[in-house]
Design an enzyme around this catalytic site. Structure first.
Site, short mmCIF file in Angstrom:
data_model
loop_
_atom_site.label_atom_id
_atom_site.label_comp_id
_atom_site.label_asym_id
_atom_site.label_seq_id
_atom_site.Cartn_x
_atom_site.Cartn_y
_atom_site.Cartn_z
N HIS A 1 -12.25 1.58 -4.17
CA HIS A 1 -11.46 0.83 -5.15
C HIS A 1 -12.23 -0.43 -5.53
O HIS A 1 -13.09 -0.89 -4.78
CB HIS A 1 -10.13 0.39 -4.56
CG HIS A 1 -9.19 1.51 -4.21
ND1 HIS A 1 -8.02 1.74 -4.91
CD2 HIS A 1 -9.23 2.44 -3.21
CE1 HIS A 1 -7.39 2.76 -4.36
NE2 HIS A 1 -8.10 3.21 -3.33
N ASP B 1 -2.27 -1.17 -4.10
CA ASP B 1 -2.65 0.20 -4.41
C ASP B 1 -1.36 1.00 -4.48
O ASP B 1 -0.78 1.33 -3.44
CB ASP B 1 -3.59 0.73 -3.33
CG ASP B 1 -3.92 2.21 -3.50
OD1 ASP B 1 -3.45 2.82 -4.49
OD2 ASP B 1 -4.62 2.75 -2.63
N TYR C 1 0.87 -1.18 0.00
CA TYR C 1 0.00 0.00 0.00
C TYR C 1 0.90 1.22 0.00
O TYR C 1 1.48 1.60 1.02
CB TYR C 1 -0.92 -0.01 1.21
CG TYR C 1 -1.81 1.20 1.35
CD1 TYR C 1 -2.40 1.79 0.23
CD2 TYR C 1 -2.07 1.76 2.60
CE1 TYR C 1 -3.21 2.90 0.35
CE2 TYR C 1 -2.89 2.87 2.74
CZ TYR C 1 -3.46 3.43 1.60
OH TYR C 1 -4.27 4.55 1.72
#
EC number: 3.1.11.2
Length: 251
Positions: free
Chosen positions: A242, A144, A105
Site C-alpha cells: 500500500h 485500509d 483496518y
C-alpha cells in the site's frame, strides 16, 4: 491539520524500508497505520513530539493498528463496544474537542469470500458506531477499508466484479455509509480522476504498470467537507504494498 494513513503491511519490515524517513518528512499531526503485525514490546519507537496508541491483535504477526499524534486526545477507545471481541486489534478512536479520529483496518472477505458474511456484519456494526459518534461531533474515519467503491477505483473493474473487495455487497455498504452523512474526501476533491490507486499486488511489474486498487480512504462527516483543503495519494512512497494517503483539513 495534516492526517496520514498507511497500511504498512508489517511495521517491523516497513521500518527497514524508509518508514521513519517518510514519517519525519511528511510531519503530520496524526499518522495512522494499519496491519502493524506486531505485539507489545516487539517494536520500540521513540518519536519526539508524538504520543502513540497501539491496538494489537492477539494472533502473532497479524492485523493491528496504531496512531501517532502530536495532540493529546480527550479520550481513547479500542474497538466498537462489547460485541466486538477485539481479538484482531482493528480499531482505535481518539476524541478531540472538535472531532473524532477513527483508524480502522477492515477485515478482508478473502479470495473465496468465506469471510464475506462476517465482513458485512462488521460493516453494519461500524456504520452504527460512526453514526453514533457523528451525532455528537464530526468524524474523520480512515484506514485500509478493503473495498474499491466504484469502477474508477481499480484498474480492471470488469474482470473483478464479484471478487473480494469489489463485491456488490461490500460496495453497497460503503455507499450506504456515505449516504448516512459522510464523504469520501479523495473523490470530493477529485470526482472523476482515474488511475489513482493505493494498493498493488506484489506480482511482477504490477505496481510499475499502475495496475492497482484504491482501497485506503479518509472519510469525513459532511460537516467537514468544506474544510477539506486537499486529499492526496503518495504512490511513489514504497515500503509496503500500500502507499500512504494524506488529508489536510481545517479543524
Amino acid at each position: 491539520m495534516k492526517f496520514i494513513s498507511w497500511n504498512v503491511n508489517g511495521i517491523r519490515a516497513c521500518l527497514g524500508k524508509g518508514f521513519l524517513e517518510f514519517f519525519h518528512q511528511i510531519d503530520a499531526d496524526f499518522f495512522c497505520i494499519q496491519e502493524t503485525k506486531c505485539q507489545a514490546g516487539q517494536v520500540e519507537l521513540s518519536i519526539e513530539g508524538y504520543e502513540q496508541y497501539w491496538n494489537y491483535a492477539q494472533k502473532k504477526g497479524y492485523s493491528g493498528t496504531a496512531i501517532f499524534t502530536k495532540h493529546t486526545p480527550l479520550s481513547v477507545k479500542y474497538g466498537v463496544g462489547a460485541e466486538d471481541s477485539q481479538d484482531e486489534g482493528r480499531i482505535i478512536t481518539l476524541e478531540y474537542k472538535n472531532f473524532y479520529l477513527v483508524n480502522v483496518y477492515t477485515p478482508n472477505a478473502q479470495r473465496d469470500l468465506a469471510r464475506l458474511p462476517l465482513r458485512l456484519q462488521w460493516e453494519d456494526r461500524l456504520a452504527s458506531y460512526l453514526q453514533e459518534l457523528n451525532s455528537q461531533k464530526p468524524v474523520v474515519y480512515c484506514g485500509d477499508l478493503n473495498v474499491a467503491h466504484t469502477e474508477i477505483d481499480l484498474k480492471n473493474a470488469k474482470s473483478n466484479i464479484g471478487n473480494s473487495g469489489f463485491t456488490y455487497e461490500e460496495r453497497a455498504k460503503f455507499s450506504a455509509l456515505l449516504e448516512s452523512g459522510f464523504v469520501d474526501s479523495f473523490r470530493y476533491k477529485h470526482p472523476e480522476e482515474t488511475d489513482h490507486y493505493t494498493w498493488w499486488s506484489y506480482m511482477n511489474k504490477v505496481r510499475e504498470r499502475n495496475i492497482g486498487w484504491r482501497i485506503d480512504y479518509f472519510v469525513v462527516s459532511n460537516q467537514l467537507k468544506e474544510q477539506i483543503e486537499s486529499a492526496t495519494i503518495h504512490p511513489h512512497i514504497m515500503g509496503s504494498d500500500h502507499c500512504p494517503i494524506e488529508l489536510q483539513l481545517q479543524c
